[in-house]
Design a protein around this motif. Structure first.
Motif, PDB file in Angstrom:
ATOM      1  N   GLU A 165     -48.130 -32.586 -18.188  1.00  0.00           N
ATOM      2  CA  GLU A 165     -47.679 -31.198 -18.223  1.00  0.00           C
ATOM      3  C   GLU A 165     -47.149 -30.783 -19.596  1.00  0.00           C
ATOM      4  OE1 GLU A 165     -44.859 -31.091 -15.075  1.00  0.00           O
ATOM      5  OE2 GLU A 165     -46.366 -31.417 -13.503  1.00  0.00           O
ATOM      6  N   GLN A 178     -44.522 -31.773 -21.241  1.00  0.00           N
ATOM      7  CA  GLN A 178     -43.076 -31.581 -21.274  1.00  0.00           C
ATOM      8  C   GLN A 178     -42.412 -32.584 -22.216  1.00  0.00           C
ATOM      9  OE1 GLN A 178     -42.678 -31.827 -16.823  1.00  0.00           O
ATOM     10  NE2 GLN A 178     -41.411 -30.007 -17.122  1.00  0.00           N
ATOM     11  N   GLY A 202     -45.220 -27.222 -26.457  1.00  0.00           N
ATOM     12  CA  GLY A 202     -45.963 -26.568 -25.395  1.00  0.00           C
ATOM     13  C   GLY A 202     -47.334 -27.138 -25.141  1.00  0.00           C
ATOM     14  N   HIS A 228     -37.517 -26.235 -24.298  1.00  0.00           N
ATOM     15  CA  HIS A 228     -38.378 -25.462 -23.400  1.00  0.00           C
ATOM     16  C   HIS A 228     -39.234 -26.419 -22.572  1.00  0.00           C
ATOM     17  CE1 HIS A 228     -40.829 -22.246 -21.861  1.00  0.00           C
ATOM     18  NE2 HIS A 228     -41.926 -22.766 -22.381  1.00  0.00           N
ATOM     19  N   LYS A 229     -39.203 -26.280 -21.264  1.00  0.00           N
ATOM     20  CA  LYS A 229     -39.965 -27.153 -20.345  1.00  0.00           C
ATOM     21  C   LYS A 229     -39.620 -28.627 -20.545  1.00  0.00           C
ATOM     22  CE  LYS A 229     -44.313 -26.650 -20.028  1.00  0.00           C
ATOM     23  NZ  LYS A 229     -45.744 -26.566 -20.434  1.00  0.00           N
ATOM     24  N   SER A 230     -38.359 -28.953 -20.796  1.00  0.00           N
ATOM     25  CA  SER A 230     -38.032 -30.342 -21.098  1.00  0.00           C
ATOM     26  C   SER A 230     -37.113 -30.960 -20.058  1.00  0.00           C
ATOM     27  CB  SER A 230     -37.368 -30.430 -22.473  1.00  0.00           C
ATOM     28  OG  SER A 230     -36.072 -29.888 -22.427  1.00  0.00           O
TER      29      SER A 230
END
Length: 243
Positions: free
Chosen positions: A102, A104, A195, A229-231
């Motif tokens: 994903e 991440q 990303g 972000h998204k982590s």
């Protein structure tokens, strides 16, 4: 044609096709097939499986070697009960490696000796075993490498290579401060992956102290925003895992 002649030809073909495992095990596999009365299909399957197994093993070892881990640590070596609570709670999900698929990031943040590097390396080796391409380095060494590549005008080629790694592990962020050039290079090359691909960072500093390393509040805020972000942010503060 005699059996010995067929065997000789078969080994020559295997050698030309670089099927080294088949060549090495052909006599033994034929004897096993005759002894157990295997069908042609079973015989062929076993022969090809040996070639596949050795190639798979060699590729795995090559990925681990090329990742440049300072030493090998596996999940089986982890004493999970000795890790900080947040790590215990999130380790099962991380070990599934879904975060790589994903894109991440993972940030292991906490005081020294709590198992940050061990977890990072064990995730990296597990990723290598499952076919992912991994690169490990410390942040100070990474910055030095980037500066040298910039000076030799070969930074672009490295950036293209960096963008293709499924997982990059940057260890020891926060132990040595950076000058302006190093901070900018670090920011740029982490941003390349944001990303798209996963990055693991281990740090002994809380986010509000990252400016001490980068020396630029705006750049620090931008880097923190992109990394988080998204982590998965794991609180590694606790008793020393090493002790």
């Amino acid at each position: 044609m005699a059996l010995e002649s067929y065997l000789s030809q078969a080994k020559n073909y295997a050698s030309e096709l670089k099927l080294n495992a088949i060549k090495a095990d052909l006599d033994e596999t034929i004897m096993d097939a005759e002894k157990n009365n295997l069908s042609y299909a079973e015989f062929l399957c076993r022969l090809l499986q040996k070639e596949y197994d050795i190639r798979h093993y060699n590729l795995t070892q090559s990925r681990i070697k090329n990742a440049c881990f300072p030493y090998k640590k596996y999940f089986e070596d982890l004493d999970i009960s000795a890790l900080p609570d947040d790590a215990q709670n999130k380790l099962k999900h991380l070990s599934s490696l879904k975060f790589i698929d994903e894109g991440q990031n993972v940030i292991l943040s906490g005081n020294p000796g709590t198992g940050k590097t061990h977890i990072a390396i064990s995730l990296g080796i597990k990723a290598c075993l499952e076919g992912y391409k991994v690169f490990f380095t410390t942040v100070p060494l990474f910055i030095t490498q980037l500066k040298e590549l910039k000076s030799s005008r070969s930074l672009r080629a490295f950036q293209n290579k960096l963008a293709k790694y499924d997982l990059v592990i940057l260890d020891e962020f926060g132990y040595i401060s950076s000058d302006k050039e190093g901070a900018e290079l670090l920011f740029t090359n982490i941003s390349i992956r944001t990303g798209l691909k996963s990055t693991i960072i281990t740090t002994n500093l809380s986010f509000d102290r990252w400016n001490e390393i980068l020396g630029d509040p705006i750049m620090t805020a931008a880097l923190t925003d992109r990394l988080t972000h998204k982590s998965f942010i794991i609180n590694m503060n606790g008793s020393s895992y090493r002790l």
